[in-house]
Design a protein around this motif. Structure first.
Motif, short mmCIF file in Angstrom:
data_model
loop_
_atom_site.label_atom_id
_atom_site.label_comp_id
_atom_site.label_asym_id
_atom_site.label_seq_id
_atom_site.Cartn_x
_atom_site.Cartn_y
_atom_site.Cartn_z
N GLN A 149 2.59 1.66 -3.48
CA GLN A 149 1.72 2.12 -4.77
C GLN A 149 1.33 3.42 -4.35
OE1 GLN A 149 -1.63 -0.63 -4.18
NE2 GLN A 149 -0.68 -1.97 -5.46
N ALA A 150 1.24 4.16 -3.15
CA ALA A 150 0.87 5.53 -2.90
C ALA A 150 2.00 6.13 -3.13
CB ALA A 150 0.60 5.53 -1.47
N ARG A 151 3.17 5.92 -2.97
CA ARG A 151 4.61 6.44 -3.18
C ARG A 151 4.45 6.74 -4.88
NH1 ARG A 151 9.06 4.87 -5.01
NH2 ARG A 151 8.93 2.74 -4.46
N ILE A 171 -1.34 9.28 2.39
CA ILE A 171 -2.71 8.58 2.65
C ILE A 171 -2.93 8.55 4.05
CG2 ILE A 171 -2.25 7.23 0.68
CD1 ILE A 171 -0.80 5.07 2.29
N THR A 211 0.89 -1.18 0.08
CA THR A 211 0.02 0.11 -0.09
C THR A 211 0.91 1.38 0.12
OG1 THR A 211 -1.66 -1.03 1.24
CG2 THR A 211 -1.81 1.33 1.21
N VAL A 252 2.30 6.75 -6.81
CA VAL A 252 1.05 7.57 -7.50
C VAL A 252 1.60 9.07 -7.01
CG1 VAL A 252 -1.31 8.28 -6.90
CG2 VAL A 252 -0.88 5.88 -7.17
N ALA A 253 2.07 9.48 -6.04
CA ALA A 253 2.59 10.66 -5.64
C ALA A 253 3.62 11.12 -6.31
CB ALA A 253 3.08 10.68 -4.01
N ALA A 293 3.55 7.31 5.66
CA ALA A 293 2.13 7.35 4.99
C ALA A 293 1.68 8.77 4.70
CB ALA A 293 1.18 6.73 5.76
N VAL A 333 3.37 10.35 1.71
CA VAL A 333 2.99 9.84 0.32
C VAL A 333 1.49 10.26 0.11
CG1 VAL A 333 4.65 8.15 -0.14
CG2 VAL A 333 2.38 7.52 1.12
#
Length: 293
Positions: A33-35, A86, A30, A37-38, A81, A84
Motif C-alpha cells: 500500500q505504501a508503494r 514509511i 503495508t 501511494v508513493a 520501507a 516507499v
C-alpha cells in the motif's frame, strides 16, 4: 512523458496474506500500500533498493522464504520501507514477533583460570655461569699484560678514539643554489551553473544534475524511450543528458539532487527522500517553467 514499465502501482494485485482486522494489515500488505501511494512500481522499488524483483513480489505476499534467512528478511523490510517512505521499525518488530524474536547473543567464553597452570621452577644454569667466569678471568689477564708491557708508563689509547681530521681546504669554486620557484596556485573549479550554461546548446534539451546532498537513484530516457542512464549517482557526482526533443527523469531522492535545464537552475523545493517524475524539453527554462512529468 512518463517512463514505461512492465508494471505500474495501480495494476498491482493485493496481497494474498491473511489480514486480521484486530491486528491491522500484514507486513507485505503495508509495504504494498505504501508503494502504491508513493507512485512506484515493483521494478522501480527493485532498482532503488537493489532487492531483486521476485523477492519484492514475495515480500508483498508475506512470503519471506526467498529472503535467505531472518537477517536478510529484516534487512529487506527496512530497505523497502525506507524506499516507499514509511518507518521500518514497526514492521521489523512485527516480523520478530511472528518469527520467534531475534536470536539471543552468544555468551562470552569463561575467563581463563591462570591458577590451574603454575610455571615450573627453573634450575640454575651452572654451565653458563662457569663460562662467564672464565671469560672474565681471561679478559682481566689480557688487560694486565697489555698495560704492564708499555715503556715509560704511557697510557694506552682507549679503543674507539679517533684522531681529529684536518679541515678540508677551501677551493676557489663557488657553490650556487638553484632558486626554488613556487608552484602557481591551482585554478578554482568552475561553478556548476557555469558548466551547465556552457553545455546547453539551443537546438537541444540539456539536463545537468549533481548529487549535492547525498546519493540518489536516477533514471533518464530520451524522447524515443531509450534509457540513457539507470542507476545510483554518488554524492558529488554529476550526469549530463541531451536530446533533440525531451528528457524524462525519475529521481529516487529529489531532495539530494541539483538540476540545471538548458543552462538554468531548477528552483523547485524538493524534499529529502521525495520521488519525482519530470519531463523537460528544449524550450524549458528559456521560456518559463519546466514541465512536470
Amino acid at each position: 512523458m512518463s517512463i514505461g514499465n512492465s508494471n505500474s502501482p495501480e495494476d498491482d494485485q493485493p496481497s494474498t496474506a491473511e489480514e486480521r482486522p484486530e491486528a491491522g494489515p500484514s507486513i507485505g500488505r503495508t509495504l504494498q500500500q505504501a508503494r502504491i501511494v508513493a507512485g512506484l512500481t515493483v521494478d522501480e522499488v527493485s532498482s532503488i533498493t537493489r532487492v531483486r524483483t521476485p523477492i519484492v513480489h514475495a515480500i508483498e505476499q508475506d512470503d519471506f522464504t526467498r529472503c535467505g534467512g531472518d537477517v536478510y528478511a529484516r534487512g529487506h523490510i527496512r530497505t523497502i520501507a525506507r524506499a516507499v517512505g514509511i518507518d521500518p521499525a514497526p514492521l521489523v518488530d512485527s516480523y520478530d514477533a511472528a518469527h520467534g524474536g531475534r536470536p539471543a547473543p552468544t555468551p562470552a567464553a569463561p575467563l581463563f583460570d591462570a591458577e590451574r597452570i603454575r610455571p615450573e621452577r627453573q634450575r640454575p644454569n651452572w654451565t653458563a655461569a662457569m663460562v662467564a667466569a672464565i671469560v672474565a678471568v681471561i679478559g682481566f689477564v689480557g688487560f694486565t699484560a697489555f698495560t704492564g708491557g708499555e715503556d715509560g708508563g704511557k697510557r694506552p689509547v682507549a679503543e674507539g678514539s679517533v684522531s681529529p681530521k684536518p679541515a678540508p681546504k677551501q677551493t676557489g669554486k663557488v657553490i650556487t643554489q638553484t632558486p626554488v620557484v613556487p608552484k602557481p596556485p591551482k585554478a578554482p573549479k568552475p561553478d556548476p551553473s557555469d558548466s551547465a550554461i556552457a553545455a546547453a546548446p539551443k537546438d537541444l534539451v540539456t539536463v545537468v544534475l549533481t548529487a549535492n546532498d547525498g546519493e540518489s537513484w536516477i533514471s533518464a530516457k530520451d524522447s524515443t524511450g531509450r534509457t540513457l542512464f539507470d542507476g545510483m549517482v554518488e554524492q558529488g557526482d554529476s550526469k549530463t543528458f541531451t536530446d533533440k526533443e525531451s528528457i524524462d527523469l525519475v529521481l529516487g531522492d529529489a531532495g539530494a539532487v541539483q538540476l540545471f535545464v538548458n543552462g538554468k537552475e531548477i528552483k523547485d523545493d524538493f524534499q529529502p527522500g521525495q520521488v519525482e517524475r519530470l519531463t523537460y524539453t528544449k524550450d524549458d527554462q528559456r521560456q518559463g517553467q519546466a514541465q512536470a512529468g
